[in-house]
Design a protein around this motif. Structure first.
Motif, mmCIF file in Angstrom:
data_model
loop_
_atom_site.group_PDB
_atom_site.id
_atom_site.type_symbol
_atom_site.label_atom_id
_atom_site.label_comp_id
_atom_site.label_asym_id
_atom_site.label_seq_id
_atom_site.Cartn_x
_atom_site.Cartn_y
_atom_site.Cartn_z
ATOM 1 N N LEU A 211 -30.666 -19.525 77.490
ATOM 2 C CA LEU A 211 -29.400 -20.219 77.775
ATOM 3 C C LEU A 211 -28.815 -20.813 76.492
ATOM 4 C CD1 LEU A 211 -30.356 -22.059 81.116
ATOM 5 C CD2 LEU A 211 -29.200 -19.855 80.800
ATOM 6 N N ARG A 212 -29.717 -21.284 75.622
ATOM 7 C CA ARG A 212 -29.220 -21.862 74.367
ATOM 8 C C ARG A 212 -28.702 -20.764 73.431
ATOM 9 N NH1 ARG A 212 -31.734 -26.308 74.250
ATOM 10 N NH2 ARG A 212 -33.681 -25.590 73.369
ATOM 11 N N ALA A 213 -29.322 -19.608 73.469
ATOM 12 C CA ALA A 213 -28.799 -18.507 72.644
ATOM 13 C C ALA A 213 -27.376 -18.163 73.097
ATOM 14 C CB ALA A 213 -29.716 -17.295 72.748
ATOM 15 N N VAL B 77 -37.512 -24.772 65.574
ATOM 16 C CA VAL B 77 -38.280 -25.993 65.304
ATOM 17 C C VAL B 77 -39.218 -25.672 64.137
ATOM 18 C CG1 VAL B 77 -38.150 -26.713 67.734
ATOM 19 C CG2 VAL B 77 -40.164 -25.513 66.921
ATOM 20 N N ASP B 78 -39.569 -26.697 63.381
ATOM 21 C CA ASP B 78 -40.242 -26.503 62.088
ATOM 22 C C ASP B 78 -41.523 -25.657 62.167
ATOM 23 O OD1 ASP B 78 -38.284 -28.280 61.362
ATOM 24 O OD2 ASP B 78 -39.637 -29.983 61.092
ATOM 25 N N ALA B 79 -42.328 -25.911 63.184
ATOM 26 C CA ALA B 79 -43.652 -25.282 63.245
ATOM 27 C C ALA B 79 -43.582 -23.771 63.434
ATOM 28 C CB ALA B 79 -44.476 -25.908 64.363
ATOM 29 N N LEU C 37 -25.091 -27.465 74.419
ATOM 30 C CA LEU C 37 -26.231 -26.900 73.686
ATOM 31 C C LEU C 37 -27.586 -27.275 74.311
ATOM 32 C CD1 LEU C 37 -26.351 -25.094 71.194
ATOM 33 C CD2 LEU C 37 -26.190 -27.141 69.771
ATOM 34 N N TYR C 38 -27.650 -28.438 74.914
ATOM 35 C CA TYR C 38 -28.949 -28.899 75.419
ATOM 36 C C TYR C 38 -28.959 -29.156 76.935
ATOM 37 C CZ TYR C 38 -29.611 -29.608 70.421
ATOM 38 O OH TYR C 38 -29.676 -29.421 69.069
ATOM 39 N N ALA C 39 -28.063 -30.021 77.450
ATOM 40 C CA ALA C 39 -28.119 -30.363 78.887
ATOM 41 C C ALA C 39 -27.947 -29.108 79.739
ATOM 42 C CB ALA C 39 -27.053 -31.407 79.220
ATOM 43 N N CYS D 231 -31.392 -15.192 68.396
ATOM 44 C CA CYS D 231 -32.658 -15.197 69.142
ATOM 45 C C CYS D 231 -33.154 -16.624 69.333
ATOM 46 C CB CYS D 231 -33.691 -14.387 68.360
ATOM 47 S SG CYS D 231 -35.341 -14.441 69.066
ATOM 48 N N ASP D 232 -33.568 -16.925 70.561
ATOM 49 C CA ASP D 232 -34.136 -18.244 70.841
ATOM 50 C C ASP D 232 -35.058 -18.090 72.050
ATOM 51 O OD1 ASP D 232 -33.058 -21.351 70.053
ATOM 52 O OD2 ASP D 232 -34.272 -21.175 71.875
ATOM 53 N N ILE D 233 -36.120 -18.892 72.112
ATOM 54 C CA ILE D 233 -36.982 -18.811 73.298
ATOM 55 C C ILE D 233 -36.237 -19.321 74.528
ATOM 56 C CG2 ILE D 233 -39.332 -18.810 72.335
ATOM 57 C CD1 ILE D 233 -39.244 -21.891 72.637
ATOM 58 N N HIS E 169 -28.725 -26.782 67.113
ATOM 59 C CA HIS E 169 -27.669 -27.510 66.411
ATOM 60 C C HIS E 169 -27.371 -26.949 65.017
ATOM 61 C CE1 HIS E 169 -25.656 -30.845 64.426
ATOM 62 N NE2 HIS E 169 -26.643 -30.898 63.551
ATOM 63 N N ARG E 170 -28.403 -26.799 64.213
ATOM 64 C CA ARG E 170 -28.194 -26.380 62.822
ATOM 65 C C ARG E 170 -27.692 -24.933 62.752
ATOM 66 N NH1 ARG E 170 -26.916 -28.954 58.317
ATOM 67 N NH2 ARG E 170 -27.935 -28.169 56.452
ATOM 68 N N ALA E 171 -28.242 -24.097 63.644
ATOM 69 C CA ALA E 171 -27.850 -22.687 63.653
ATOM 70 C C ALA E 171 -26.399 -22.518 64.091
ATOM 71 C CB ALA E 171 -28.763 -21.907 64.588
ATOM 72 N N ARG F 163 -36.388 -36.505 70.059
ATOM 73 C CA ARG F 163 -36.403 -35.033 70.076
ATOM 74 C C ARG F 163 -37.809 -34.489 69.785
ATOM 75 N NH1 ARG F 163 -32.233 -33.713 65.629
ATOM 76 N NH2 ARG F 163 -32.992 -35.641 64.713
ATOM 77 N N TRP F 164 -37.905 -33.168 69.600
ATOM 78 C CA TRP F 164 -39.215 -32.531 69.359
ATOM 79 C C TRP F 164 -39.885 -33.053 68.091
ATOM 80 C CZ3 TRP F 164 -38.761 -30.152 64.671
ATOM 81 C CH2 TRP F 164 -37.518 -29.660 64.291
ATOM 82 N N HIS F 165 -39.102 -33.633 67.213
ATOM 83 C CA HIS F 165 -39.634 -34.157 65.948
ATOM 84 C C HIS F 165 -40.706 -35.225 66.170
ATOM 85 C CE1 HIS F 165 -35.517 -32.767 65.740
ATOM 86 N NE2 HIS F 165 -35.604 -32.616 64.442
ATOM 87 N N ARG G 25 -43.958 -18.166 60.940
ATOM 88 C CA ARG G 25 -44.245 -16.852 61.528
ATOM 89 C C ARG G 25 -43.038 -15.933 61.486
ATOM 90 N NH1 ARG G 25 -43.829 -15.667 67.249
ATOM 91 N NH2 ARG G 25 -42.895 -17.371 68.439
ATOM 92 N N TYR G 26 -41.841 -16.502 61.584
ATOM 93 C CA TYR G 26 -40.643 -15.648 61.481
ATOM 94 C C TYR G 26 -40.385 -15.232 60.035
ATOM 95 C CZ TYR G 26 -39.775 -16.652 66.372
ATOM 96 O OH TYR G 26 -39.898 -16.736 67.741
ATOM 97 N N ILE G 27 -40.683 -16.121 59.106
ATOM 98 C CA ILE G 27 -40.519 -15.751 57.691
ATOM 99 C C ILE G 27 -41.416 -14.550 57.388
ATOM 100 C CG2 ILE G 27 -40.947 -16.480 55.302
ATOM 101 C CD1 ILE G 27 -40.370 -19.397 56.241
#
Ligand SMILES: NC(=O)c1ccc[n+]([C@@H]2O[C@H](COP(=O)([O-])OP(=O)(O)OC[C@H]3O[C@@H](n4cnc5c(N)ncnc54)[C@H](O)[C@@H]3O)[C@@H](O)[C@H]2O)c1
Length: 443
Positions: free
Chosen positions: A78-80, A114-116, A284-286, A73-75, A49-51, A206-208, A120-122
């Protein structure tokens, strides 16, 4: 210098609040001439969403000459793809960050996973000489915090943390009033954040809802609030004593299902959320569920919810101010109230974001002088997301205009201290004791 200088004249740095110069180019990074003229080669990791919105479509609409999107890039592949479509670009998409960097050679990376996964990407991007902007929270635990701080030291590069809340006119006004000495020396603060049964509940869908992904709302959400407070007070947190409970969501529910679309209780559940009415959420999700099984409309009563919905904390700052802070996530209204008690008076802000009665104006700032009068402070209305904070943040990053020193872009120190307050709060709940920030990392 406030933001990213234009490529034609840029000297390969930007400046943060600490005044540190941020390296943009390094050996191995493509020269600017390889991007479209005047644009930075820009990649995004975590394309939800934010991206796709703030850091994708909206950014390209408001600042069409700032960046050229070279990779997403996304794991979830389909969402990418969905994000590429929603942003309206034709770049390559990836599930491997390393492959994306090797093949597209970005100059600037936006971290919106997602926050966690931010840390590692930074770190990986810093090691590659890529300029990094990360969404909040910068990190979710003290180990990640140390890794980011160490990576900055090792590489000599500095990141930007996208604290949009600082940039909304109402929050700037509070900063300016406090800095002007309007209430003299601040002695204590009351700060309450109210998340309602719509927005608050959404964190539990959500994942939160999982502390392993978002670090609890003490980190995911409160990083905004703790950053505001550090900035408003111009001080660092020193010690936190907190309590946290789960009183309304998760196992507290009388019934539950996996997600709302197929729920047998939808007729009687007040938290039922019909995402089929929102084509963007569906795309984006379904449409992407087959790749990772993630439900954007997850049940708020799932038993795996392991975060708090009722939180309070007592925070002591380096300038001897104490703050009584709370967040509640199932309120009948949305907004916040903050009050600064000072030696010469009291400054109050009440923000009305959503409530079942009419409110005019949406934000009220009131200054009451001791032995004096009550004064209502006029506030400029911000346009766009997060009360104007999103647009002003773009301007700070890509606009290139001079800004006062207190509006310089926040860096890792702000990212760390805001999260560490929440991490200390979480630890305080777990261990039932006051936690000092100095126990957590070497800043
Ligand atoms: N500043 C703000 O006001 C604001 C507002 C919303 C979100 N955010 C932040 O933006 C970030 C994204 O939030 P969102 O609402 O877009 O969430 P989202 O769920 O829509 O998107 C997160 C994306 O990260 C992907 N992802 C998960 N693990 C990954 C990994 N290891 N590698 C690559 N991709 C991975 C997911 O598949 C998903 O597409 C969060 O950190 C959130 O805190 C900030």
């Amino acid at each position: 210098m406030a933001g990213l200088p234009p490529i034609a004249s840029r000297r390969d740095f930007m400046r943060t609040a600490s005044g540190a110069a941020l390296a943009v180019a390094a050996s191995g990074v493509p020269s600017p001439s390889q991007a479209a003229p005047g644009k930075r080669r820009y990649a995004i990791v975590g394309t939800g969403h934010r991206a796709s919105g703030m850091w994708g479509k909206q950014l390209l609409t408001r600042h069409p000459d700032a960046v050229e999107v070279v990779g997403l890039c996304d794991i979830n592949p389909l969402r990418a793809e969905a994000a590429r479509e929603l942003i309206g670009v034709s770049c390559l998409t990836f599930t491997s960050f390393e492959k994306m960097c090797d093949e597209t050679r970005p100059e600037l990376l936006m971290v919106t996973t997602v926050d966690a996964e931010h840390a590692r990407y930074i770190v990986a991007a810093l090691e590659r000489g890529i300029q990094v902007i990360t969404e909040k929270p910068m990190i979710v635990d003290e180990v990640q915090c140390q890794a980011v701080l160490d990576a900055e030291k090792r590489t000599g590069r500095r990141i930007v943390v996208a604290f949009n809340y600082r940039y909304s006119p109402k929050h700037r006004k509070v900063k300016e009033l406090l800095a002007s000495g309007a209430i003299g020396r601040v002695t204590s603060v009351d700060f309450s954040w109210y998340l309602d049964v719509y927005h608050g509940a959404d964190y539990f869908r959500r994942w939160h809802r999982l502390r392993a992904k978002g670090g609890t709302l003490f980190v995911h959400k409160a990083t905004h609030h703790f950053d505001l407070m550090n900035w408003w007070l111009d001080a660092d947190p020193v010690q936190v004593f907190a309590s946290g409970d789960l009183k309304r969501y998760g196992a507290q529910g009388a019934f539950r299902h996996t997600h709302c679309r197929t729920c047998p209780f939808k007729e009687r559940c007040q938290f039922h959320f019909d995402m089929t009415k929102d084509p963007r959420l569906m795309r984006l999700y379904a449409d992407c569920e087959s790749a990772d099984g993630y439900h954007r409309d997850g049940c708020v009563f799932r038993e795996d919810v392991d975060i708090f919905d009722t939180m309070s904390a007592l925070v002591r700052y380096s300038n001897d101010v104490t703050m009584a802070y709370s967040v509640n996530a199932f309120m009948p209204f949305e907004g916040h109230r903050v009050a600064f008690n000072g030696e010469l008076g009291r400054l109050e802000m009440r923000d009305y974001e959503r409530q079942p009665w009419d409110v005019e104006p949406e934000t009220e700032i009131v200054l009451v002088r001791s032995f004096g009068k009550r004064e209502r402070i006029p506030i400029e209305k911000g346009e766009g997301g997060h009360a104007g904070g999103d647009n002003a943040l773009y301007q700070a990053i890509f606009g290139g205009a001079e800004v006062p020193s207190h509006m310089r872009l926040p860096g890792s120190r702000a990212g760390a201290l805001s999260c560490l307050t929440g991490i200390a709060a979480r630890k305080s709940v777990d261990e039932q004791r006051p936690v000092r920030i100095s126990e957590l990392v070497r800043l």
